[in-house]
Write a protein that holds these residues in place. Structure first.
Motif, PDB file in Angstrom:
ATOM      1  N   MET A   1       0.985  -1.395   0.321  1.00 29.42           N
ATOM      2  CA  MET A   1      -0.325  -0.281   0.041  1.00 29.42           C
ATOM      3  C   MET A   1       0.085   1.084   0.252  1.00 29.42           C
ATOM      4  SD  MET A   1      -2.896  -0.863   2.839  1.00 29.42           S
ATOM      5  CE  MET A   1      -4.336  -2.407   2.652  1.00 29.42           C
ATOM      6  N   GLY A   2       2.164   0.906   0.514  1.00 29.07           N
ATOM      7  CA  GLY A   2       3.252   2.257  -0.211  1.00 29.07           C
ATOM      8  C   GLY A   2       2.935   3.133  -0.538  1.00 29.07           C
ATOM      9  N   ASN A   3       3.032   3.133  -1.629  1.00 33.36           N
ATOM     10  CA  ASN A   3       3.303   3.653  -2.906  1.00 33.36           C
ATOM     11  C   ASN A   3       1.410   3.365  -3.685  1.00 33.36           C
ATOM     12  OD1 ASN A   3       5.629   4.626  -2.556  1.00 33.36           O
ATOM     13  ND2 ASN A   3       6.144   3.283  -4.394  1.00 33.36           N
ATOM     14  N   VAL A   4       0.826   3.377  -3.733  1.00 27.71           N
ATOM     15  CA  VAL A   4      -0.529   2.917  -4.338  1.00 27.71           C
ATOM     16  C   VAL A   4      -1.373   4.059  -3.582  1.00 27.71           C
ATOM     17  CG1 VAL A   4      -2.793   1.635  -4.389  1.00 27.71           C
ATOM     18  CG2 VAL A   4      -0.046   0.571  -4.467  1.00 27.71           C
ATOM     19  N   TYR A   5      -1.445   3.976  -2.536  1.00 24.42           N
ATOM     20  CA  TYR A   5      -2.177   5.163  -1.627  1.00 24.42           C
ATOM     21  C   TYR A   5      -1.857   6.302  -1.429  1.00 24.42           C
ATOM     22  CZ  TYR A   5      -5.890   1.798  -0.277  1.00 24.42           C
ATOM     23  OH  TYR A   5      -6.437   0.541  -0.816  1.00 24.42           O
ATOM     24  N   ARG A   6      -2.402   7.694  -2.046  1.00 29.79           N
ATOM     25  CA  ARG A   6      -1.608   8.323  -1.852  1.00 29.79           C
ATOM     26  C   ARG A   6      -2.461   9.673  -1.619  1.00 29.79           C
ATOM     27  NH1 ARG A   6       2.138   8.848  -5.612  1.00 29.79           N
ATOM     28  NH2 ARG A   6       2.916  10.995  -5.312  1.00 29.79           N
ATOM     29  N   VAL A   7      -1.687  10.707  -0.469  1.00 32.47           N
ATOM     30  CA  VAL A   7      -2.425  11.506   0.615  1.00 32.47           C
ATOM     31  C   VAL A   7      -2.155  13.241  -0.183  1.00 32.47           C
ATOM     32  CG1 VAL A   7      -2.267  12.254   2.969  1.00 32.47           C
ATOM     33  CG2 VAL A   7      -1.148   9.894   2.100  1.00 32.47           C
ATOM     34  N   MET A   8      -2.981  13.951  -0.032  1.00 26.79           N
ATOM     35  CA  MET A   8      -3.782  15.591  -0.111  1.00 26.79           C
ATOM     36  C   MET A   8      -3.757  16.246   1.187  1.00 26.79           C
ATOM     37  SD  MET A   8      -5.998  16.683  -3.533  1.00 26.79           S
ATOM     38  CE  MET A   8      -7.108  18.078  -2.468  1.00 26.79           C
ATOM     39  N   ALA A   9      -3.316  16.752   0.628  1.00 25.97           N
ATOM     40  CA  ALA A   9      -3.614  17.827   2.574  1.00 25.97           C
ATOM     41  C   ALA A   9      -4.266  19.586   1.888  1.00 25.97           C
ATOM     42  CB  ALA A   9      -2.608  18.511   3.042  1.00 25.97           C
ATOM     43  N   MET A  10      -5.134  20.022   2.608  1.00 21.13           N
ATOM     44  CA  MET A  10      -6.323  20.947   2.480  1.00 21.13           C
ATOM     45  C   MET A  10      -5.481  21.778   4.005  1.00 21.13           C
ATOM     46  SD  MET A  10      -9.661  20.334   0.894  1.00 21.13           S
ATOM     47  CE  MET A  10      -9.575  19.249  -0.520  1.00 21.13           C
ATOM     48  N   THR A  11      -4.915  23.077   3.809  1.00 24.20           N
ATOM     49  CA  THR A  11      -4.618  23.719   4.703  1.00 24.20           C
ATOM     50  C   THR A  11      -4.812  25.344   4.386  1.00 24.20           C
ATOM     51  OG1 THR A  11      -2.580  24.699   3.866  1.00 24.20           O
ATOM     52  CG2 THR A  11      -3.045  22.641   5.588  1.00 24.20           C
ATOM     53  N   PRO A  12      -5.596  26.442   5.312  1.00 19.51           N
ATOM     54  CA  PRO A  12      -5.570  27.783   5.637  1.00 19.51           C
ATOM     55  C   PRO A  12      -4.859  28.077   4.422  1.00 19.51           C
ATOM     56  CG  PRO A  12      -6.427  27.189   7.401  1.00 19.51           C
ATOM     57  CD  PRO A  12      -5.411  25.950   6.821  1.00 19.51           C
ATOM     58  N   ARG A  13      -5.408  29.647   4.012  1.00 16.41           N
ATOM     59  CA  ARG A  13      -4.316  29.749   3.258  1.00 16.41           C
ATOM     60  C   ARG A  13      -2.969  30.511   3.459  1.00 16.41           C
ATOM     61  NH1 ARG A  13      -4.958  30.051  -2.847  1.00 16.41           N
ATOM     62  NH2 ARG A  13      -4.758  33.260  -3.331  1.00 16.41           N
ATOM     63  N   GLY A  14      -2.085  30.724   3.217  1.00 21.98           N
ATOM     64  CA  GLY A  14      -0.738  30.854   3.588  1.00 21.98           C
ATOM     65  C   GLY A  14      -0.793  30.718   4.977  1.00 21.98           C
ATOM     66  N   SER A  15      -0.837  29.361   5.329  1.00 18.87           N
ATOM     67  CA  SER A  15      -0.561  28.420   6.295  1.00 18.87           C
ATOM     68  C   SER A  15       0.694  27.761   6.619  1.00 18.87           C
ATOM     69  CB  SER A  15      -1.669  28.098   7.208  1.00 18.87           C
ATOM     70  OG  SER A  15      -1.846  26.396   6.194  1.00 18.87           O
ATOM     71  N   PRO A  16       1.689  27.299   6.669  1.00 24.18           N
ATOM     72  CA  PRO A  16       2.494  26.636   6.484  1.00 24.18           C
ATOM     73  C   PRO A  16       2.621  25.615   5.970  1.00 24.18           C
ATOM     74  CG  PRO A  16       2.796  27.633   8.913  1.00 24.18           C
ATOM     75  CD  PRO A  16       1.505  27.518   8.456  1.00 24.18           C
ATOM     76  N   THR A  17       4.047  24.599   5.454  1.00 22.37           N
ATOM     77  CA  THR A  17       2.756  23.752   4.670  1.00 22.37           C
ATOM     78  C   THR A  17       3.617  22.469   6.218  1.00 22.37           C
ATOM     79  OG1 THR A  17       4.954  24.265   3.087  1.00 22.37           O
ATOM     80  CG2 THR A  17       4.531  21.659   3.426  1.00 22.37           C
ATOM     81  N   PRO A  18       2.479  21.639   5.712  1.00 23.20           N
ATOM     82  CA  PRO A  18       1.688  20.869   7.350  1.00 23.20           C
ATOM     83  C   PRO A  18       2.926  19.396   6.763  1.00 23.20           C
ATOM     84  CG  PRO A  18       0.331  20.296   5.420  1.00 23.20           C
ATOM     85  CD  PRO A  18       1.072  21.462   4.844  1.00 23.20           C
ATOM     86  N   ILE A  19       2.969  18.722   7.888  1.00 22.77           N
ATOM     87  CA  ILE A  19       4.467  17.664   8.403  1.00 22.77           C
ATOM     88  C   ILE A  19       3.660  17.366   7.378  1.00 22.77           C
ATOM     89  CG2 ILE A  19       3.310  16.476   9.705  1.00 22.77           C
ATOM     90  CD1 ILE A  19       5.231  15.903  11.351  1.00 22.77           C
TER      91      ILE A  19
END
Length: 494
Positions: free
Chosen positions: A455-473
């Motif tokens: 599952m390591g590469n088959v599954y992918r992850v996308m994040a949404m954060t408020p505009r202008g916020s720091p890049t998430p971990i």
């Protein structure tokens, strides 16, 4: 049933075993094709146009008088081609068949919607379909580490947002409730964060799955009738032993207007898609029609619409798809676009962060629609209501839906995110407390979650954060793929 020619005796009942063997032997050695496979309806039974076959015990046993009577009736005495019976016509298949008979071929999106969430017999409406006894296993069901580490990701995001005093946790398509249970267990180790959680909101349309989730999260048996917090439509709320309230909603728009930490794990892959094929005349929609070929075991088939449809005009005729060549296909999910937009709009108005975990790519694809039954791939159109349908997610399409509302990050691989969150350190902690049998399970689960071939590469992850916020971990540029957690990592406190 055998029906003798005119003038002979009619025999009712099954064919003798020898005759049945000959019939199926003829079918297996000479499969029908073309016009010979067309079905003609008769008042008494289905009859098929005969195909020429070598002489056999069946043909040599025909009497002269039978032949004369048959010739008088204008019928053939040659053996008829016998096809295996079509598969069971499920209640939902009957409904879809009748709909197509009345209204014509239906879109793939409408077919998927009927198959998955038809209130009477849709796949997800029947209850628990997950785990080893179901049709598939998801990451949360493999190991507690997955949900715990996603809980850590949201903890860090809550801190990045300035530690708001009140925040709600939202999950779209919660399955059995396992992911949420593991996330809440991780959150409970951080008192300030746990105190800020005002409630949990689950977007779930299935009454049966709501009962499963209530049992997992609140300890209320599935068999127990709802006492309060319910309606004619099913469960709407329940309270956990720790006092945290769980609320259920049919659609995302029903959420309270509050800062939200949102997770959607294997949710978007189940949303309906439209399928289109490029032709010399432009884009044409692939639709679902009745399968009348007697040689096919299925009741439905894909056909190409003869001309433009409302869907092909609305979704496929876009400059972004002009580079595709005749014969190439694309899949588009307007429902996915709409839900992603609603998520971004909610975050833009109320604050929060979101994680989308699913299988897919950062670009559009053509033929990813699949059917899954009992942990195996199966024909997409077989036994509607009994088979799960899903398609790869186009993460770039989801990003387009969120433009100017939130910042989007990724997609990255599931392995990358889990390593960034310290799955190695968490594994070591669990191994230190486990017996030999448990250690073997933990190690196997770890590899299944992060191995590129699993599952390591088959599954992918996308994040949404408020505009202008720091890049998430986990989403920092050029992050090493396997960074072990340091002692200061939040995962070390689990």
């Amino acid at each position: 049933m055998l029906v003798a020619a005119k003038g002979s005796t009619m025999r009712l009942g099954p064919r003798p075993a020898s005759v049945m063997a000959i019939r199926f032997a003829q079918y297996s050695t000479q499969p029908p094709s073309g016009p010979s496979a067309q079905v003609k309806k008769n008042a008494n039974e289905d009859t098929k146009e005969s195909t020429k076959t070598p002489s056999s015990p069946l043909s040599s046993s025909t009497t002269a008088s039978d032949t004369e009577n048959a010739e008088a009736e204008g019928t053939s005495t040659e053996p008829k081609t016998i096809h295996p019976p079509k598969e069971e016509l499920t209640p939902l298949a009957k409904h879809i068949r009748d709909s197509i008979k009345i209204q014509g071929p239906m879109s793939v999106a409408h077919f998927m919607r009927q198959v998955l969430v038809n209130p009477l017999s849709g796949y997800y409406m029947k209850g628990d379909v997950f785990g080893t006894q179901g049709d598939f296993i998801t990451s949360p069901e493999i190991s507690q580490m997955f949900g715990e580490l996603l809980g850590i990701w949201f903890l860090v995001q809550w801190q990045s947002l300035g530690k708001p005093s009140s925040v709600q946790i939202v999950e779209l398509g919660p399955g059995r409730g396992t992911l949420m249970m593991d996330m809440l267990r991780a959150a409970s180790r951080f008192k300030e964060f746990r105190k800020a959680i005002s409630g949990v909101h689950l977007i779930e349309a299935s009454p049966g799955l709501r009962k499963v989730q209530r049992e997992r999260l609140c300890g209320i048996p599935i068999s127990e009738e709802q006492i309060g917090g319910g309606s004619k439509e099913g469960i709407t709320s329940a309270v956990r032993p720790d006092g945290l309230q769980i609320s259920w909603h049919d659609v995302f728009d029903d959420l309270p207007a509050q800062c939200s930490l949102i997770v959607a794990h294997e949710f978007f892959d189940a949303l309906p898609i439209y399928k289109f094929e490029r032709t010399e005349e432009g884009w044409r929609e692939l639709v679902v029609d009745l399968e009348e070929d007697a040689a096919s075991p299925y009741h439905f088939r894909f056909v190409l619409a003869p001309g433009p449809t409302q869907a092909s005009r609305a979704f496929a005729e876009h400059p972004a798809y002009d580079h595709f060549k005749p014969g190439e296909r694309i899949e588009i999910s307007p429902d996915s676009f709409r839900v992603a937009h609603e998520m971004a709009k909610h975050m833009n108005a109320n604050g929060g962060s979101a994680l989308i975990v699913d299988y897919g790519k950062d670009y559009i694809q053509g033929d990813t629609l699949r059917g899954i039954h009992k942990h195996k791939f199966t024909h997409v159109l077989t036994e509607p209501g009994k088979v799960d349908l899903s398609a790869d997610v186009d993460f770039e399409y989801l990003k387009q839906a969120t433009e100017e509302l939130v910042d989007c990050h990724g997609s990255i691989t599931q392995a990358h995110l889990l390593h960034s969150l310290g799955i190695g350190a968490r594994l070591d902690m669990l191994l230190a407390k486990a017996n030999a049998a448990r250690r073997e399970i933990l190690i196997s689960s770890y590899h299944r979650l992060v191995d590129p071939k699993e599952m390591g590469n088959v599954y992918r992850v996308m994040a949404m954060t408020p505009r202008g916020s720091p890049t998430p971990i986990g989403f920092e540029p050029q992050q090493p793929p396997a960074t072990p957690a340091t002692p200061a990592s939040p995962a070390a406190k689990l």
